[in-house]
Design an enzyme around this catalytic site. Sequence first.
Site, PDB file in Angstrom:
ATOM      1  CD  GLU A   1      93.518 -81.032  39.334  1.00  0.00           C
ATOM      2  OE1 GLU A   1      93.275 -81.716  38.337  1.00  0.00           O
ATOM      3  OE2 GLU A   1      94.056 -81.482  40.354  1.00  0.00           O
TER       4      GLU A   1
ATOM      5  CB  THR B   1     103.082 -77.900  30.496  1.00  0.00           C
ATOM      6  OG1 THR B   1     102.164 -77.773  29.441  1.00  0.00           O
ATOM      7  CG2 THR B   1     104.128 -78.920  30.090  1.00  0.00           C
TER       8      THR B   1
ATOM      9  CB  SER C   1      92.943 -87.632  36.675  1.00  0.00           C
ATOM     10  OG  SER C   1      93.551 -87.218  37.865  1.00  0.00           O
TER      11      SER C   1
END
Lengths: 389, 389
Positions: free
Chosen positions: A262, A182, A389
């Site tokens: 994504e 999540t 990221s």
Amino acid sequence: MSVTFAQGFSAAGVAAGISSVAGKKDLALVVNNGPLDAAAGVFTFNRFCAAPVQWSRKAVANGHVKAVILNSGGANACTGQAGYEQSKATAETVAALLGTEPGDIAVCSTGLIGELLPLDNVLAGAKAAYGQLSDTAEAGAVASRAIMTTDTKPKTVEVQGAGYRIGGMVKGSGMIAPQLATMLCVITTDAVVGAGQLQAALNAGVDTSFNRIDVDGCMSTNDTVLLLASGASGVEPDPDEFNALVHKACASLARQIIGDGEGASHDIRITVTGATSEGAALACARAVAASNLLKCAISGNDPNWGRIVSSLGTVPLDVAPYDSDKVTVDVNGVRICENGGAGRDRSEVDMTPREVHIDIDLNAGDAEATVWTDDLTHEYVHINADYES
Amino acid sequence: MSVTFAQGFSAAGVAAGISSVAGKKDLALVVNNGPLDAAAGVFTFNRFCAAPVQWSRKAVANGHVKAVILNSGGANACTGQAGYEQSKATAETVAALLGTEPGDIAVCSTGLIGELLPLDNVLAGAKAAYGQLSDTAEAGAVASRAIMTTDTKPKTVEVQGAGYRIGGMVKGSGMIAPQLATMLCVITTDAVVGAGQLQAALNAGVDTSFNRIDVDGCMSTNDTVLLLASGASGVEPDPDEFNALVHKACASLARQIIGDGEGASHDIRITVTGATSEGAALACARAVAASNLLKCAISGNDPNWGRIVSSLGTVPLDVAPYDSDKVTVDVNGVRICENGGAGRDRSEVDMTPREVHIDIDLNAGDAEATVWTDDLTHEYVHINADYES
């Protein structure tokens, strides 16, 4: 709407200068105005868990949380004692604003791993967010946008119970795999529910929602799901209904993550039936969901059942007993694999819908399980080769 | 060179009309002319193992193989009894040509799963290949090209022992993950070695070579590694040297697969040291090698250590005991993660070489393990979204 759909909650989202994207709202505050402050939480199993996870685990442990502060733009993970001090200072600032204890404040962060946050900006942002707190639908919506990173859209939920409400928001798009799957999620309710019941409802709700989605097989360091109860409705819910509605909220948010995975061009539902146990069904479904080759094939609109059964075949016999000669596979309702071999021609399968249904029958028992995943696209590679990221 | 480097072996490769690419050589034959016909084999663990694997497992079981016939252009996997009959008919045809028993013939196939082979073409191809058998270097080279699918180059090896030789060929580029991680491999030797010793050498050689590479986490239905001994050198090798050289041949071929991984722009060596056991080191290395996010980052020349440690953190404590605060990570010799947090700046890492070295020290013990993988590129997605395999 999101977290302000339930009575007793106010929220805000501000641009605090944490994100590298100038002007992006990157800090959200969610405050439980009571009368209750019951709370439950589920956190990542990653052994490199982030400083805010370490902090929030303790904050939630006593079943009371008055507010949650969340930031995008930095994960504050793998940042050692200095990172922990940042989470602590953030909680202290929010606690001072609310006139409560730091131990009543949960902290969530998401973004690049391995760097400290610009703490001055975070603390100034906390004060700015406090000044903008509101219980309006718009305030909830703004908060849900402030936690986005590679997400392309905010993800919120509203569920109406018998005299009470449940609302929620989540961010998550990549680095999504059980357990959990999540990144950051806050669910609120105005039902009158104690911390123990909240935790039980959350555990059950997460188990068949966030723990059944897998975008890319990668587990985050920062995953946090919080469930907060204000009791502002004055209604003590029927426990079964409440559990079902918490699950419904979790399932909706989890489904939205898959819908915004994504780079994804297809959302893939994998259901395994005919297993000897739910665990066996789940192991098979997860193995199929993890196949890069299958995920590429689906992105190319190819219902390549060979890549489905070759993934299925990697699950050890003792984990999932079944006979490979009895397995059937349907893709979007067309049985393209029968008795472990070719069935109807794959050209019969309509792959144009965004949603792809893969139904696998092991013909070995009565148990079943479903997981969701995304296809693997050029865009996924682009996002993750070029975005830090 | 390849399989004909060792004395006593002849080979051929022909275009049999099995591949969808017109004129592509797609059938190879390798014959052991003796005096010995000792053989060992290692096969996929996939429960949906292909018909040729089922056939060859039996053929190798008694330790004797006189020839191997291999085709690209079709895997003959998930084809049921009809597929098995095709493998049997292929072996029967080769056996008749060589004047031996079908049970002495191994069969290997690679290509699309779920379709039968054009058997007439296979059998005609077998006869044509038989007519072209030769022990020249060129014949071995042609055979190594005939087994290619998405491979962009043939992969062969030649190892010189003390009075004997080992040669080999392998095909494999995608659907590469332990166990095994190869697709099709034939290794030959003219040493005087019995089947038991061959099998032991092969098991040990495969364990730290083909079983330590992972292109895409996907296990094939057709993986086969065969080791054949002709005894033609008349030399009984020193067992330790022989084992070491078999390992050397396997390691070279495995490394070549990584070097030709589908779409790869970097070959990634992941070494985990300081583990409490080899198993613990291997589990950690495999977890890192499986990270799509890391593999994307490397394709973007980003030594993203956050994605390394977040993968490491998914390995359960009981599998690999270590303290996350003591872990260091070097990428291409630069310690960018120290004590579980940021070390030197990632901009110091030179990511231009094709080969990327990730060295992880758990600082928990003395054991270590190395695995190899590839980065995840646009080209991988392109190959597997558009190519049916």
